[in-house]
Design a protein around this motif. Structure first.
Motif, PDB file in Angstrom:
ATOM      1  N   ALA A   1     -11.857  26.448  62.020  1.00  0.00           N
ATOM      2  CA  ALA A   1     -11.168  25.732  60.955  1.00  0.00           C
ATOM      3  C   ALA A   1      -9.966  24.994  61.527  1.00  0.00           C
ATOM      4  N   ARG A   2      -9.765  23.776  61.087  1.00  0.00           N
ATOM      5  CA  ARG A   2      -8.695  22.865  61.471  1.00  0.00           C
ATOM      6  C   ARG A   2      -8.899  22.217  62.827  1.00  0.00           C
ATOM      7  N   ASP A   3     -10.003  22.497  63.505  1.00  0.00           N
ATOM      8  CA  ASP A   3     -10.307  21.777  64.754  1.00  0.00           C
ATOM      9  C   ASP A   3     -10.578  20.312  64.442  1.00  0.00           C
ATOM     10  N   MET A   4     -10.150  19.435  65.362  1.00  0.00           N
ATOM     11  CA  MET A   4     -10.435  18.022  65.197  1.00  0.00           C
ATOM     12  C   MET A   4     -11.886  17.744  65.571  1.00  0.00           C
ATOM     13  N   LEU A   5     -12.587  17.024  64.715  1.00  0.00           N
ATOM     14  CA  LEU A   5     -13.985  16.677  64.945  1.00  0.00           C
ATOM     15  C   LEU A   5     -14.128  15.266  65.499  1.00  0.00           C
ATOM     16  N   ALA A   6     -13.296  14.361  64.989  1.00  0.00           N
ATOM     17  CA  ALA A   6     -13.414  12.963  65.386  1.00  0.00           C
ATOM     18  C   ALA A   6     -12.082  12.269  65.152  1.00  0.00           C
ATOM     19  N   THR A   7     -11.887  11.159  65.818  1.00  0.00           N
ATOM     20  CA  THR A   7     -10.709  10.326  65.573  1.00  0.00           C
ATOM     21  C   THR A   7     -11.149   8.876  65.453  1.00  0.00           C
ATOM     22  N   ILE A   8     -10.623   8.207  64.440  1.00  0.00           N
ATOM     23  CA  ILE A   8     -10.905   6.789  64.190  1.00  0.00           C
ATOM     24  C   ILE A   8      -9.657   6.018  64.602  1.00  0.00           C
ATOM     25  N   LYS A   9      -9.809   5.032  65.453  1.00  0.00           N
ATOM     26  CA  LYS A   9      -8.663   4.275  65.922  1.00  0.00           C
ATOM     27  C   LYS A   9      -8.957   2.782  65.835  1.00  0.00           C
ATOM     28  N   VAL A  10      -8.099   2.074  65.105  1.00  0.00           N
ATOM     29  CA  VAL A  10      -8.161   0.610  65.060  1.00  0.00           C
ATOM     30  C   VAL A  10      -7.328   0.091  66.221  1.00  0.00           C
ATOM     31  N   ILE A  11      -7.931  -0.717  67.072  1.00  0.00           N
ATOM     32  CA  ILE A  11      -7.261  -1.136  68.292  1.00  0.00           C
ATOM     33  C   ILE A  11      -6.174  -2.186  68.039  1.00  0.00           C
ATOM     34  N   PRO A  12      -6.481  -3.312  67.361  1.00  0.00           N
ATOM     35  CA  PRO A  12      -5.416  -4.279  67.055  1.00  0.00           C
ATOM     36  C   PRO A  12      -4.716  -3.897  65.763  1.00  0.00           C
ATOM     37  N   PHE A  13      -3.922  -4.799  65.215  1.00  0.00           N
ATOM     38  CA  PHE A  13      -3.179  -4.497  63.997  1.00  0.00           C
ATOM     39  C   PHE A  13      -3.981  -4.776  62.734  1.00  0.00           C
ATOM     40  N   ALA A  14      -5.185  -5.272  62.899  1.00  0.00           N
ATOM     41  CA  ALA A  14      -6.026  -5.540  61.736  1.00  0.00           C
ATOM     42  C   ALA A  14      -7.468  -5.652  62.178  1.00  0.00           C
ATOM     43  N   VAL A  15      -8.378  -5.435  61.226  1.00  0.00           N
ATOM     44  CA  VAL A  15      -9.812  -5.572  61.476  1.00  0.00           C
ATOM     45  C   VAL A  15     -10.327  -6.730  60.622  1.00  0.00           C
ATOM     46  N   PRO A  16     -11.115  -7.628  61.204  1.00  0.00           N
ATOM     47  CA  PRO A  16     -11.664  -8.716  60.385  1.00  0.00           C
ATOM     48  C   PRO A  16     -12.467  -8.162  59.206  1.00  0.00           C
ATOM     49  N   GLY A  17     -12.370  -8.811  58.069  1.00  0.00           N
ATOM     50  CA  GLY A  17     -13.070  -8.357  56.865  1.00  0.00           C
ATOM     51  C   GLY A  17     -14.554  -8.178  57.055  1.00  0.00           C
ATOM     52  N   PRO A  18     -15.269  -9.135  57.665  1.00  0.00           N
ATOM     53  CA  PRO A  18     -16.711  -8.972  57.862  1.00  0.00           C
ATOM     54  C   PRO A  18     -17.062  -7.750  58.710  1.00  0.00           C
ATOM     55  N   VAL A  19     -16.222  -7.432  59.709  1.00  0.00           N
ATOM     56  CA  VAL A  19     -16.463  -6.254  60.545  1.00  0.00           C
ATOM     57  C   VAL A  19     -16.363  -4.991  59.694  1.00  0.00           C
ATOM     58  N   MET A  20     -15.345  -4.924  58.850  1.00  0.00           N
ATOM     59  CA  MET A  20     -15.183  -3.764  57.974  1.00  0.00           C
ATOM     60  C   MET A  20     -16.383  -3.592  57.052  1.00  0.00           C
ATOM     61  N   ALA A  21     -16.851  -4.692  56.494  1.00  0.00           N
ATOM     62  CA  ALA A  21     -17.970  -4.619  55.552  1.00  0.00           C
ATOM     63  C   ALA A  21     -19.211  -4.047  56.222  1.00  0.00           C
ATOM     64  N   VAL A  22     -19.496  -4.512  57.432  1.00  0.00           N
ATOM     65  CA  VAL A  22     -20.678  -4.030  58.160  1.00  0.00           C
ATOM     66  C   VAL A  22     -20.519  -2.558  58.520  1.00  0.00           C
ATOM     67  N   ALA A  23     -19.339  -2.168  59.045  1.00  0.00           N
ATOM     68  CA  ALA A  23     -19.127  -0.791  59.475  1.00  0.00           C
ATOM     69  C   ALA A  23     -19.235   0.171  58.293  1.00  0.00           C
ATOM     70  N   GLU A  24     -18.617  -0.167  57.173  1.00  0.00           N
ATOM     71  CA  GLU A  24     -18.678   0.718  56.011  1.00  0.00           C
ATOM     72  C   GLU A  24     -20.097   0.854  55.483  1.00  0.00           C
ATOM     73  N   ALA A  25     -20.833  -0.244  55.461  1.00  0.00           N
ATOM     74  CA  ALA A  25     -22.210  -0.184  54.966  1.00  0.00           C
ATOM     75  C   ALA A  25     -23.067   0.702  55.864  1.00  0.00           C
ATOM     76  N   MET A  26     -22.899   0.588  57.183  1.00  0.00           N
ATOM     77  CA  MET A  26     -23.682   1.405  58.117  1.00  0.00           C
ATOM     78  C   MET A  26     -23.339   2.882  57.959  1.00  0.00           C
ATOM     79  N   LEU A  27     -22.051   3.199  57.820  1.00  0.00           N
ATOM     80  CA  LEU A  27     -21.651   4.596  57.706  1.00  0.00           C
ATOM     81  C   LEU A  27     -22.120   5.211  56.398  1.00  0.00           C
ATOM     82  N   ARG A  28     -22.090   4.459  55.321  1.00  0.00           N
ATOM     83  CA  ARG A  28     -22.503   5.006  54.025  1.00  0.00           C
ATOM     84  C   ARG A  28     -24.014   5.162  53.927  1.00  0.00           C
TER      85      ARG A  28
END
Length: 544
Positions: A127-154
């Motif tokens: 319990a409380r062990d880290m499983l994964a970390t999500i890191k955004v490299i620049p200060f923002a992600v292009p909208g189309p990239v977000m849309a594709v990533a969220e759709a694939m994950l869901r």
């Protein structure tokens, strides 16, 4: 996102890329520049700063990381607050984490702005062990990239956490003449530790003869006692799906799913089931608490995951859990290749006996062990120095004939001496004296001959690396071009039998009696075959 130098007068709402130190104030990178920050920059004499400015549709780093984490979150997995474009996923309960590596790879391949890192697939976590970390490299992600990533994950399941179940485990121990109780007690202790670590309970073990019928009856008793997982720890390692353990599972009304696995240690495991209850015949390494293939199977069973033959056959990549010299090189190659340096398993304690008690009758009146070579080094000194260069400890020199001179020649070296009072009765008497001096915590003993000065410490270490009593490799024997040589390394449980040897012979014949326990380690040259017991051979001693 627009990145680059920006006039301070035009930087309202932009993200500061690099920390700016001003008199009396520090504006950290990542700050969204507001009116107060801009006034401070101007007051500090700055007319330009490096910024990141959002374009239409860009998703700021913290929002992007949060949304990706939401798309990945499943039951029993929590997420941290987004900070500097990072969100961590955490286990809410002990269990086995399962990842979809292909899906994670596809997400990471969409765009360099978005990354996901996870623990390896099938990692047990608390319990409380880290499983994964999500890191955004620049200060923002292009909208189309977000849309594709969220759709694939869901649409998939990037990771899941399967909680460990408090299973009741039944263990059958089999007995054979000559196998010490302490060996099987080690199997009980190691198994109980594993079961408790996965939040299960070990029922009182059943002990029976190493026979199919007796084991089948013991399995039935454990099932009646409520066992939800059945384990068989045999006094002799299982070597075939028709062996005693697997045959007992069949006799108890079960079936065999798979024999063997591409994980080392752990190759000799047998998976079966009896009326839906998993039943395993354990490999010899399960007697040790060290990580092995049995752990991988046990973790999945406790997590409620099926373990099929295909699952087991897919464990090969990453299945080499230790570095050992398991098998010899092809003989035609080994003779031409230098012996590679091997690192014995950490914690493997092996003592070395150097046999130096004989009368040297073929060189009488000289004592061959004390005859100096061309460099003035007595042969026994060369042998002992090679033993000291190995990982074997302690190095015990067995003396007899002219023991005072032998001890004087080895003065100042880190060795122990064991004097064989009855050395004149033959090699077996000297062997018994040496074995009696082996420390009780030694797992094995390597018997080195005092007239084989070409055997190097590296060769001895290759034997130590191959030696593994838990996996059934209880005798390590060097070979060269198919011929058996010396020194030989013996498991501690064989010492009582070695102590019974009589006459002017050693214990080599016992290797034939325990052929299934022998691992042959091919050496690159014939040093393991060459002894020096005449004046002529001493003159030809290489390196002298």
């Amino acid at each position: 996102m627009i990145f680059g130098p920006t006039p301070v007068a035009e930087a309202r709402g932009a993200v500061l890329v690099h920390t700016v130190r001003l008199p009396g104030r520090v504006i950290k990178k990542g700050t969204v520049l507001d009116e107060g920050a801009l006034e401070a920059l101007i007051a500090g004499g700055r007319t330009e700063v490096t910024t990141a400015r959002m374009e239409p549709g860009d998703v700021p780093e913290n929002e992007a990381a949060h949304r990706i984490a939401e798309a990945m979150t499943v039951p029993l997995v929590a997420r941290s607050r987004a900070v500097t474009g990072r969100v961590n996923l955490l286990a809410e309960t002990p269990g086995l984490m399962v990842v979809d590596p292909a899906l994670i790879d596809r997400i990471n391949a969409i765009d360099e702005s978005l990354t996901i890192a996870t623990l390896p697939n099938h990692t047990p976590v608390a319990a409380r062990d880290m499983l994964a970390t999500i890191k955004v490299i620049p200060f923002a992600v292009p909208g189309p990239v977000m849309a594709v990533a969220e759709a694939m994950l869901r649409s998939g399941r990037a990771l899941r956490l399967h909680p460990f179940r408090p299973l009741k485990v039944g263990l059958v121990l089999t007995e054979l003449p000559g196998i010490k109780d302490s060996v099987m007690q080690g199997a009980v202790e190691a198994t109980e530790e594993r079961v408790k670590g996965l939040y299960g309970t070990l029922l009182p073990p059943e002990t029976c003869r190493h026979e199919e019928g007796a084991v089948a009856e013991a399995l039935s008793r454990l099932r009646r006692a409520g066992a939800e997982l059945l384990l068989i720890a045999g006094a002799s390692a299982v070597v075939d799906r028709r062996d005693v353990g697997p045959a007992a599972i069949l006799r108890a009304g079960g079936r065999i799913e798979h024999f063997g696995m591409p994980v080392d240690p752990g190759n000799l495991i047998c998976l079966g089931q009896i009326a839906g209850t998993p039943a395993l015949v354990l490999p010899g390494c399960a007697r040790s608490p060290k990580l092995n293939g049995f752990d991988w199977v046990l973790q999945r069973i406790f997590a409620g995951l099926p373990v099929t033959a295909r699952d087991v056959m897919g464990m090969g990549v990453g299945g080499l859990l230790k570095e050992i010299e398991l098998r010899p090189l092809p003989r035609e190659q080994a003779a031409k290749s230098p012996a590679p340096a091997q690192t014995p398993r950490r914690g493997r304690k092996v003592a070395a006996l150097v046999m130096a008690a004989g009368r040297s009758r073929r060189m009488a009146p000289l004592n061959k062990l004390l005859v100096p070579d061309a460099k003035g080094v007595p042969m026994i000194v060369r042998v002992v120095e090679q033993a000291l260069a190995s990982h074997a400890r302690p190095v015990i020199v067995v003396t007899g004939h002219e023991h005072e001179r032998i001890e004087e020649a080895l003065s100042g070296r880190g060795v122990l001496f064991a004097h064989a009072e009855d050395f004149s009765e033959g090699l077996s008497a000297s062997l018994r004296a040496g074995l009696a001096a082996v420390p009780p915590d030694s797992e094995g003993v390597m018997v080195c001959l005092g007239d084989m000065p070409l055997v190097t410490g590296a060769m001895m270490d290759r034997l130590i690396a191959a030696f593994d009593p838990e996996e059934g490799r209880r005798i390590a024997m060097p070979t060269c071009r198919g011929k058996q040589g010396n020194p030989m390394l013996w498991s501690r449980d064989l010492i009582p039998e070695m102590m019974q040897v009589t006459g002017d012979v050693g214990a080599r014949h016992l290797a034939g009696k325990h052929a299934d326990a022998v691992v042959e380690v091919e050496m690159a040259d014939d040093a393991v075959l060459r002894d020096f017991d005449t004046t002529e051979s001493m003159k030809a001693l290489p390196g002298a």
